[in-house]
Design a protein around this motif. Sequence first.
Motif, PDB file in Angstrom:
ATOM      1  N   VAL A 177      34.094  28.049  43.914  1.00 16.73           N
ATOM      2  CA  VAL A 177      34.801  29.292  44.245  1.00 16.73           C
ATOM      3  C   VAL A 177      33.753  30.377  44.500  1.00 16.73           C
ATOM      4  O   VAL A 177      33.861  31.153  45.452  1.00 16.73           O
ATOM      5  CB  VAL A 177      35.769  29.687  43.106  1.00 16.73           C
ATOM      6  CG1 VAL A 177      36.239  31.118  43.246  1.00 16.73           C
ATOM      7  CG2 VAL A 177      36.967  28.743  43.085  1.00 16.73           C
TER       8      VAL A 177
ATOM      9  N   VAL B  54      33.834  34.261  46.483  1.00 20.09           N
ATOM     10  CA  VAL B  54      34.772  34.971  45.621  1.00 20.09           C
ATOM     11  C   VAL B  54      34.015  35.520  44.420  1.00 20.09           C
ATOM     12  O   VAL B  54      33.339  34.777  43.716  1.00 20.09           O
ATOM     13  CB  VAL B  54      35.920  34.046  45.152  1.00 20.09           C
ATOM     14  CG1 VAL B  54      36.832  34.745  44.167  1.00 20.09           C
ATOM     15  CG2 VAL B  54      36.701  33.535  46.355  1.00 20.09           C
TER      16      VAL B  54
ATOM     17  N   ASN C   8      35.632  37.729  42.157  1.00 15.17           N
ATOM     18  CA  ASN C   8      36.608  38.139  41.145  1.00 15.17           C
ATOM     19  C   ASN C   8      36.404  37.374  39.842  1.00 15.17           C
ATOM     20  O   ASN C   8      35.863  36.277  39.829  1.00 15.17           O
ATOM     21  CB  ASN C   8      38.036  37.866  41.645  1.00 15.17           C
ATOM     22  CG  ASN C   8      38.337  38.569  42.937  1.00 15.17           C
ATOM     23  OD1 ASN C   8      37.689  38.315  43.942  1.00 15.17           O
ATOM     24  ND2 ASN C   8      39.308  39.441  42.924  1.00 15.17           N
TER      25      ASN C   8
ATOM     26  N   ARG D 282      37.892  30.298  51.608  1.00 14.88           N
ATOM     27  CA  ARG D 282      37.540  31.357  52.573  1.00 14.88           C
ATOM     28  C   ARG D 282      38.687  31.609  53.542  1.00 14.88           C
ATOM     29  O   ARG D 282      39.030  32.747  53.826  1.00 14.88           O
ATOM     30  CB  ARG D 282      36.272  30.976  53.343  1.00 14.88           C
ATOM     31  CG  ARG D 282      34.999  31.207  52.554  1.00 14.88           C
ATOM     32  CD  ARG D 282      33.768  31.096  53.448  1.00 14.88           C
ATOM     33  NE  ARG D 282      33.481  29.744  53.867  1.00 14.88           N
ATOM     34  CZ  ARG D 282      32.798  28.861  53.152  1.00 14.88           C
ATOM     35  NH1 ARG D 282      32.312  29.180  51.979  1.00 14.88           N
ATOM     36  NH2 ARG D 282      32.581  27.656  53.613  1.00 14.88           N
TER      37      ARG D 282
ATOM     38  N   GLY E 208      41.468  33.414  51.870  1.00 14.89           N
ATOM     39  CA  GLY E 208      41.074  34.814  51.696  1.00 14.89           C
ATOM     40  C   GLY E 208      41.224  35.602  52.981  1.00 14.89           C
ATOM     41  O   GLY E 208      41.732  36.729  52.979  1.00 14.89           O
TER      42      GLY E 208
END
Length: 133
Positions: free
Chosen positions: A16, A21, A23, A117, A120
């Motif tokens: 991830v 990412v 987060n 991706r 996203g």
Amino acid sequence: MIEDDDGHARLIEKNVRRAGVCNAILHLRDGTSALARLLEPEFAASPLLVLLDLNLPDMSGTDILARLKSHDRLRLVPVIVLTTTDDRHEVQRCYDLGCNVYITKPVDYDAFAQAIRQLGLFLSVMQVPEAAT
């Protein structure tokens, strides 16, 4: 991330991150604690993406998926199923319940990173309607 295997969880998190990412990732090891946490009111304002294993020690991932997709606030949360089950009926059932992406383990992590991706990018251009209050 709802995943009972710590080794898989570490690989998933690594990839991830590889997908860009940044987060926070919350790792929950069973369905009961995952649902309890996701249903907490403070998650209402948090951006969420659920990475879901179907084979958990206490309940089926499809039960969790059904609960998420029937909940007023959580029904719009994207869900990526990551599991060892490749039965086409199970795959179709997950899509019917509302999962966004279904990936079978062992994961081709380049394909996984690309799926993250693409999801996203999709979410960045998609306008999600506000939940009715």
